[in-house]
Motif scaffolding. Structure first.
Motif, PDB file in Angstrom:
ATOM      1  N   LEU A  12       0.827  -1.206   0.000  1.00  0.00           N
ATOM      2  CA  LEU A  12       0.000   0.000   0.000  1.00  0.00           C
ATOM      3  C   LEU A  12       0.865   1.261   0.000  1.00  0.00           C
ATOM      4  O   LEU A  12       0.609   2.196  -0.768  1.00  0.00           O
ATOM      5  N   ALA A  13       1.865   1.267   0.862  1.00  0.00           N
ATOM      6  CA  ALA A  13       2.752   2.438   0.936  1.00  0.00           C
ATOM      7  C   ALA A  13       3.446   2.675  -0.404  1.00  0.00           C
ATOM      8  O   ALA A  13       3.533   3.814  -0.876  1.00  0.00           O
ATOM      9  N   GLN A  14       3.916   1.602  -1.007  1.00  0.00           N
ATOM     10  CA  GLN A  14       4.587   1.716  -2.306  1.00  0.00           C
ATOM     11  C   GLN A  14       3.624   2.277  -3.356  1.00  0.00           C
ATOM     12  O   GLN A  14       3.979   3.194  -4.097  1.00  0.00           O
ATOM     13  N   ARG A  15       2.417   1.754  -3.412  1.00  0.00           N
ATOM     14  CA  ARG A  15       1.442   2.207  -4.411  1.00  0.00           C
ATOM     15  C   ARG A  15       0.992   3.643  -4.177  1.00  0.00           C
ATOM     16  O   ARG A  15       0.645   4.349  -5.114  1.00  0.00           O
ATOM     17  N   LEU A  16       0.979   4.069  -2.922  1.00  0.00           N
ATOM     18  CA  LEU A  16       0.571   5.430  -2.587  1.00  0.00           C
ATOM     19  C   LEU A  16       1.739   6.414  -2.593  1.00  0.00           C
ATOM     20  O   LEU A  16       1.535   7.616  -2.452  1.00  0.00           O
ATOM     21  N   ALA A  58       3.361   6.660  16.728  1.00  0.00           N
ATOM     22  CA  ALA A  58       3.230   6.495  15.280  1.00  0.00           C
ATOM     23  C   ALA A  58       2.018   7.235  14.730  1.00  0.00           C
ATOM     24  O   ALA A  58       2.103   7.893  13.688  1.00  0.00           O
ATOM     25  N   LEU A  59       0.897   7.146  15.418  1.00  0.00           N
ATOM     26  CA  LEU A  59      -0.309   7.819  14.929  1.00  0.00           C
ATOM     27  C   LEU A  59      -0.185   9.334  14.971  1.00  0.00           C
ATOM     28  O   LEU A  59      -0.797  10.034  14.164  1.00  0.00           O
ATOM     29  N   SER A  60       0.620   9.847  15.884  1.00  0.00           N
ATOM     30  CA  SER A  60       0.745  11.305  15.978  1.00  0.00           C
ATOM     31  C   SER A  60       1.745  11.890  14.989  1.00  0.00           C
ATOM     32  O   SER A  60       1.661  13.056  14.669  1.00  0.00           O
ATOM     33  N   GLY A  61       2.671  11.067  14.481  1.00  0.00           N
ATOM     34  CA  GLY A  61       3.690  11.676  13.645  1.00  0.00           C
ATOM     35  C   GLY A  61       4.024  10.976  12.347  1.00  0.00           C
ATOM     36  O   GLY A  61       4.923  11.393  11.644  1.00  0.00           O
ATOM     37  N   HIS A  62       3.298   9.939  12.002  1.00  0.00           N
ATOM     38  CA  HIS A  62       3.613   9.191  10.782  1.00  0.00           C
ATOM     39  C   HIS A  62       2.610   9.514   9.686  1.00  0.00           C
ATOM     40  O   HIS A  62       1.411   9.266   9.857  1.00  0.00           O
ATOM     41  N   PRO A  63       3.085  10.028   8.549  1.00  0.00           N
ATOM     42  CA  PRO A  63       2.157  10.431   7.488  1.00  0.00           C
ATOM     43  C   PRO A  63       1.836   9.342   6.463  1.00  0.00           C
ATOM     44  O   PRO A  63       1.103   9.587   5.518  1.00  0.00           O
ATOM     45  N   GLY A  64       2.351   8.141   6.649  1.00  0.00           N
ATOM     46  CA  GLY A  64       2.154   7.099   5.645  1.00  0.00           C
ATOM     47  C   GLY A  64       1.257   5.979   6.113  1.00  0.00           C
ATOM     48  O   GLY A  64       0.332   6.175   6.901  1.00  0.00           O
ATOM     49  N   VAL A  65       1.555   4.772   5.633  1.00  0.00           N
ATOM     50  CA  VAL A  65       0.795   3.575   5.987  1.00  0.00           C
ATOM     51  C   VAL A  65       1.383   2.985   7.259  1.00  0.00           C
ATOM     52  O   VAL A  65       2.598   2.851   7.388  1.00  0.00           O
ATOM     53  N   VAL A 147      -5.093  -8.043  -2.173  1.00  0.00           N
ATOM     54  CA  VAL A 147      -5.573  -7.453  -0.915  1.00  0.00           C
ATOM     55  C   VAL A 147      -5.276  -5.957  -0.898  1.00  0.00           C
ATOM     56  O   VAL A 147      -6.138  -5.151  -0.549  1.00  0.00           O
ATOM     57  N   ALA A 148      -4.075  -5.574  -1.306  1.00  0.00           N
ATOM     58  CA  ALA A 148      -3.713  -4.149  -1.339  1.00  0.00           C
ATOM     59  C   ALA A 148      -4.645  -3.379  -2.265  1.00  0.00           C
ATOM     60  O   ALA A 148      -5.124  -2.291  -1.916  1.00  0.00           O
ATOM     61  N   ALA A 149      -4.937  -3.932  -3.428  1.00  0.00           N
ATOM     62  CA  ALA A 149      -5.847  -3.269  -4.371  1.00  0.00           C
ATOM     63  C   ALA A 149      -7.239  -3.130  -3.759  1.00  0.00           C
ATOM     64  O   ALA A 149      -7.892  -2.084  -3.898  1.00  0.00           O
ATOM     65  N   ALA A 150      -7.691  -4.158  -3.056  1.00  0.00           N
ATOM     66  CA  ALA A 150      -9.011  -4.110  -2.421  1.00  0.00           C
ATOM     67  C   ALA A 150      -9.052  -3.056  -1.313  1.00  0.00           C
ATOM     68  O   ALA A 150     -10.066  -2.370  -1.148  1.00  0.00           O
ATOM     69  N   VAL A 151      -7.967  -2.912  -0.576  1.00  0.00           N
ATOM     70  CA  VAL A 151      -7.904  -1.883   0.475  1.00  0.00           C
ATOM     71  C   VAL A 151      -7.974  -0.494  -0.144  1.00  0.00           C
ATOM     72  O   VAL A 151      -8.729   0.363   0.317  1.00  0.00           O
ATOM     73  N   LEU A 152      -7.190  -0.278  -1.187  1.00  0.00           N
ATOM     74  CA  LEU A 152      -7.199   1.026  -1.856  1.00  0.00           C
ATOM     75  C   LEU A 152      -8.594   1.375  -2.362  1.00  0.00           C
ATOM     76  O   LEU A 152      -9.065   2.493  -2.197  1.00  0.00           O
ATOM     77  N   GLU A 153      -9.241   0.390  -2.952  1.00  0.00           N
ATOM     78  CA  GLU A 153     -10.594   0.617  -3.464  1.00  0.00           C
ATOM     79  C   GLU A 153     -11.575   0.874  -2.315  1.00  0.00           C
ATOM     80  O   GLU A 153     -12.384   1.795  -2.374  1.00  0.00           O
ATOM     81  N   LEU A 155     -11.063   1.979   0.677  1.00  0.00           N
ATOM     82  CA  LEU A 155     -10.833   3.269   1.370  1.00  0.00           C
ATOM     83  C   LEU A 155     -10.860   4.440   0.401  1.00  0.00           C
ATOM     84  O   LEU A 155     -10.611   5.576   0.795  1.00  0.00           O
ATOM     85  N   GLU A 156     -11.145   4.136  -0.871  1.00  0.00           N
ATOM     86  CA  GLU A 156     -11.199   5.153  -1.913  1.00  0.00           C
ATOM     87  C   GLU A 156      -9.925   5.981  -1.955  1.00  0.00           C
ATOM     88  O   GLU A 156      -9.949   7.216  -2.006  1.00  0.00           O
ATOM     89  N   LEU A 157      -8.778   5.268  -1.944  1.00  0.00           N
ATOM     90  CA  LEU A 157      -7.475   5.926  -1.970  1.00  0.00           C
ATOM     91  C   LEU A 157      -6.786   5.826  -3.319  1.00  0.00           C
ATOM     92  O   LEU A 157      -5.644   6.234  -3.448  1.00  0.00           O
ATOM     93  N   MET A 158      -7.469   5.259  -4.292  1.00  0.00           N
ATOM     94  CA  MET A 158      -6.869   5.137  -5.618  1.00  0.00           C
ATOM     95  C   MET A 158      -6.616   6.525  -6.179  1.00  0.00           C
ATOM     96  O   MET A 158      -7.490   7.395  -6.114  1.00  0.00           O
ATOM     97  N   THR A 159      -5.430   6.713  -6.688  1.00  0.00           N
ATOM     98  CA  THR A 159      -5.106   8.004  -7.317  1.00  0.00           C
ATOM     99  C   THR A 159      -5.165   7.832  -8.828  1.00  0.00           C
ATOM    100  O   THR A 159      -4.899   6.763  -9.350  1.00  0.00           O
ATOM    101  N   ALA A 160      -5.498   8.874  -9.518  1.00  0.00           N
ATOM    102  CA  ALA A 160      -5.639   8.804 -10.985  1.00  0.00           C
ATOM    103  C   ALA A 160      -4.302   8.709 -11.667  1.00  0.00           C
ATOM    104  O   ALA A 160      -3.288   9.016 -11.175  1.00  0.00           O
TER     105      ALA A 160
END
Length: 160
Positions: A12-16, A58-65, A147-153, A155-160
């Motif tokens: 997920l992190a790689q794809r995002l 981690a939740l307070s300072g991590h901007p990724g996955v 699974v990663a593709a399903a998560v992106l879909e 959570l509606e995180l797919m980027t164009a």
């Protein structure tokens, strides 16, 4: 356990195009020893205290996955923090879960009767995962890329 949090999280992190972080790795790095040793030396309660601190940081300072250990959800404070983030619950059935973790893997909570213990843990944790998840993705019979593709879909995180 065995849902693929770390593997799918890295994909997920790689794809995002963001950074991946795993709180179990954070705990091991800060403690200077594996989680299995922490359980032996400090018990589950000692480990959970380290886990709460790692998740909070981690939740307070991590901007990724971010991948959390399977038991992090047990803490009410952690659950409250998670509601502020897009959370995906990677749901896995007992057959795939036990197969993935392996019956000889160094997992402290599965030391005695792994299959039955895995079921007990999931029965206790599943309602808590569902409480905070914005998306539930079934992992059974899927490879990590699917699974990663399903998560992106979901959570509606797919980027164009």
């Amino acid at each position: 356990m065995g849902a693929g949090k770390t593997t799918v999280g890295r994909l997920l992190a790689q794809r995002l195009g963001v950074v991946f972080r795993d709180t179990d790795e954070d705990i091991e790095r800060s403690a200077g020893r594996p989680i299995s040793e922490i359980f032996v030396d400090e018990g589950e309660e000692g480990f959970r205290a380290l886990e709460r601190a790692a998740v909070r940081a981690a939740l307070s300072g991590h901007p990724g996955v971010l991948a959390l250990g399977g038991g992090a959800i047990l803490d009410p404070g952690t659950r409250a923090l998670l509601t502020e983030h897009p959370v995906a619950f990677l749901d896995v059935g007992v057959h795939d879960g036990v197969k993935r973790v392996g019956l000889d893997a160094p997992r402290p909570l599965l030391a005695v009767n792994p299959r039955a213990r895995w079921r007990e843990l999931m029965e206790a944790r599943r309602p808590l995962y569902l409480e905070v998840a914005r998306a539930v993705v079934l992992t059974d019979g899927r490879d990590p890329g699917e699974v990663a593709a399903a998560v992106l879909e979901a959570l509606e995180l797919m980027t164009a």
